[in-house]
Scaffold this motif. Structure first.
Motif, PDB file in Angstrom:
ATOM      1  N   LYS A 185      41.392  11.568   7.094  1.00 33.64           N
ATOM      2  CA  LYS A 185      40.839  12.241   6.110  1.00 33.64           C
ATOM      3  C   LYS A 185      41.760  13.199   5.614  1.00 33.64           C
ATOM      4  N   GLU A 186      41.418  13.938   4.315  1.00 34.87           N
ATOM      5  CA  GLU A 186      42.164  14.842   3.699  1.00 34.87           C
ATOM      6  C   GLU A 186      41.458  16.129   3.277  1.00 34.87           C
ATOM      7  N   ILE A 187      41.583  17.486   3.718  1.00 33.14           N
ATOM      8  CA  ILE A 187      40.958  18.687   3.121  1.00 33.14           C
ATOM      9  C   ILE A 187      41.893  19.470   2.372  1.00 33.14           C
ATOM     10  N   VAL A 188      41.585  19.410   1.201  1.00 31.45           N
ATOM     11  CA  VAL A 188      42.322  20.156   0.064  1.00 31.45           C
ATOM     12  C   VAL A 188      41.455  21.488  -0.400  1.00 31.45           C
ATOM     13  N   LYS A 219      39.707  25.358   6.999  1.00 32.86           N
ATOM     14  CA  LYS A 219      40.437  24.092   7.130  1.00 32.86           C
ATOM     15  C   LYS A 219      41.319  24.053   8.283  1.00 32.86           C
ATOM     16  N   ASP A 240      32.988  15.930  -1.659  1.00 28.70           N
ATOM     17  CA  ASP A 240      33.560  14.672  -0.947  1.00 28.70           C
ATOM     18  C   ASP A 240      33.541  13.384  -1.634  1.00 28.70           C
ATOM     19  N   THR A 241      34.292  12.283  -1.306  1.00 35.40           N
ATOM     20  CA  THR A 241      34.286  11.102  -1.822  1.00 35.40           C
ATOM     21  C   THR A 241      33.599  10.226  -1.020  1.00 35.40           C
ATOM     22  N   THR A 287      32.107  10.734   5.545  1.00 34.72           N
ATOM     23  CA  THR A 287      33.055  10.176   4.905  1.00 34.72           C
ATOM     24  C   THR A 287      33.911   9.401   5.741  1.00 34.72           C
ATOM     25  N   ASP A 330      39.122   8.892   2.806  1.00 29.82           N
ATOM     26  CA  ASP A 330      38.360   9.844   1.768  1.00 29.82           C
ATOM     27  C   ASP A 330      38.938  11.270   1.822  1.00 29.82           C
ATOM     28  N   ARG A 331      38.484  12.024   1.099  1.00 31.88           N
ATOM     29  CA  ARG A 331      39.130  13.436   0.790  1.00 31.88           C
ATOM     30  C   ARG A 331      37.863  14.290   0.571  1.00 31.88           C
ATOM     31  N   LEU A 381      37.385  18.055  -0.909  1.00 33.06           N
ATOM     32  CA  LEU A 381      38.015  19.335  -1.801  1.00 33.06           C
ATOM     33  C   LEU A 381      37.091  20.422  -1.598  1.00 33.06           C
ATOM     34  N   SER A 418      41.227  20.803  10.612  1.00 34.06           N
ATOM     35  CA  SER A 418      42.161  19.861  10.328  1.00 34.06           C
ATOM     36  C   SER A 418      42.425  18.860  11.366  1.00 34.06           C
TER      37      SER A 418
END
Length: 311
Positions: free
Chosen positions: A186-189, A174, A243-244, A220, A224-225, A227, A178
Motif C-alpha cells: 500500500k502507499e501513504i501519500v 507516515k 483511502d481507496t 485497504t 490501495d492508496r 492520502l 511506512s
C-alpha cells in the motif's frame, strides 16, 4: 342612659372576632393538612415510591417553600438519572472489556498448551511464540487505549499546545506506518503546503491522526492508496485522511465513533473498536470536529477541522 347601642357594638365586635378566629383556625388546619400531605409526598419520594414534586395550590410563603422543595426534587432527579446513566455506561464498558479480553486470553491459553506439548519442534515454538506476542500486543493496545480514553473522559488531560509544522507532524506518522504499508503493498501519500503551522498538542494529535491512518490500513487492500492532505484558511486548519479501500456500509456510518462498535459487515477481527472514538475525543479536546464520508467499495475520507483561535 341607653346601653343598647353599646351592647350591640360589643356583640358585633365579638361576632367579628369569633368569625376571624374561626377563619384563622380553618386556615391553620388547611395549612397543617397541606404540610402533612407534603411531608407524606416527601417521604414517598425518599423511599423511591413516587416521582416528581409536591402538588401545591397555596400562595405566598407556603407556595415559595413548596417551590423551593420542588426545585430540590428536580435537581435530585437529574442527579439520580445521571448516576443511573453512569452506572449503566460502566456496566456496558466492563462487559465490553471482558468480551474484548476474552478472545486474546483464550488464544494465549491455547498457544501455551501447544508450546508445552511441542517443545521439541523449534518451528512450532517460533510460530506460536509469534502468535502469542501478537495477542499480548493486542491486550496492551486495548489497555493503553482504555487508559487514554479514561483520562480524556475525566478531564485529566491538559493539552500542551505549541505551534507545530503540519508536514513534519504527518511525515512522522507516515514513517511510523511506512513499514507496514510497504509490507502490504500500500502507499501513504502526503499532500499540502509544507510551511503550514498551527497550534496543537503534538503528541495527542499524532495519536489521533495515527489512529485514522491505521484504520485506513486495516480497511485497504494491496495496491490501495492512503492520502493524507491538509489545507489552511484564515479561520480553519483542515486535515483529511482518505483511502481507496473497502468503504463503510451506510448502516455503520452513524455508529463508527461508538466505543467497541463492530460492524456486522466488517471483516476486521483484530480491532477493538477504540481507535476512531479515541481519535474523535482527542480532536474535540482541541475544540475541533471530525466528519466522515464513505462509499462502499470506493473508499473513506475522515476530515478534521480545527478552528484557528484569534484574540
Amino acid at each position: 342612659m341607653n346601653l343598647f347601642p353599646v351592647v350591640l357594638f360589643l356583640s358585633c365586635a365579638l361576632c367579628g372576632m369569633a368569625a376571624a378566629l374561626g377563619m384563622a383556625v380553618c386556615r391553620l388546619r388547611h395549612q397543617e393538612q397541606s404540610m402533612e400531605n407534603a411531608a407524606h409526598q416527601i417521604a414517598e419520594y425518599i423511599l423511591d415510591r413516587r416521582k416528581g414534586g409536591i402538588a401545591c395550590s397555596e400562595e405566598g410563603a407556603m407556595y415559595r417553600l413548596f417551590h423551593e422543595v420542588n426545585s430540590l426534587v428536580t435537581m435530585a432527579d437529574a442527579h439520580a438519572d445521571s448516576e443511573r446513566r453512569a452506572k449503566e455506561f460502566l456496566r456496558r464498558t466492563i462487559a465490553d472489556i471482558s468480551h474484548q479480553l476474552k478472545t486474546p486470553i483464550a488464544a494465549l491459553n491455547i498457544y501455551n498448551g501447544i508450546l508445552q506439548q511441542e517443545t521439541a519442534d523449534a518451528a512450532t515454538v517460533r510460530e506460536f511464540t509469534s502468535l502469542s506476542e501478537q495477542e499480548l500486543d493486542r491486550i496492551e493496545s486495548l489497555v493503553q487505549s482504555l487508559l487514554k480514553m479514561a483520562r480524556l473522559d475525566a478531564g485529566a488531560i491538559t493539552l500542551e499546545r505549541s505551534p507545530e509544522n503540519v508536514f513534519d507532524l504527518l511525515e512522522h506518522i507516515k514513517r511510523q506506518y511506512s513499514f507496514r504499508a510497504e509490507q502490504e503493498g500500500k502507499e501513504i501519500v502526503l499532500e499540502g503546503d509544507e510551511q503550514t503551522v498551527f497550534s496543537c498538542d503534538r503528541t495527542w494529535l499524532a495519536e489521533a491522526i495515527g489512529n485514522l491512518v491505521k484504520n485506513a490500513l486495516d480497511h485497504t487492500a494491496q495496491g490501495d492508496r492512503i492520502l493524507v492532505r491538509w489545507q489552511q484558511s484564515p479561520c480553519l486548519t483542515q486535515i483529511t485522511v482518505e483511502d481507496t479501500g473497502s468503504g463503510i456500509h451506510s448502516e455503520d456510518l452513524y455508529h463508527i465513533f461508538k466505543r467497541f462498535y463492530r460492524s456486522r459487515f466488517s471483516k476486521d477481527t483484530q480491532g477493538v473498536g477504540l481507535g476512531l472514538p479515541l481519535a474523535k475525543s482527542i480532536v474535540e479536546a482541541h475544540q475541533g470536529s471530525m466528519e466522515v464520508h464513505s462509499k462502499l467499495g470506493q473508499g473513506t475520507a475522515f476530515t478534521i477541522n480545527f478552528p484557528i483561535m484569534t484574540k
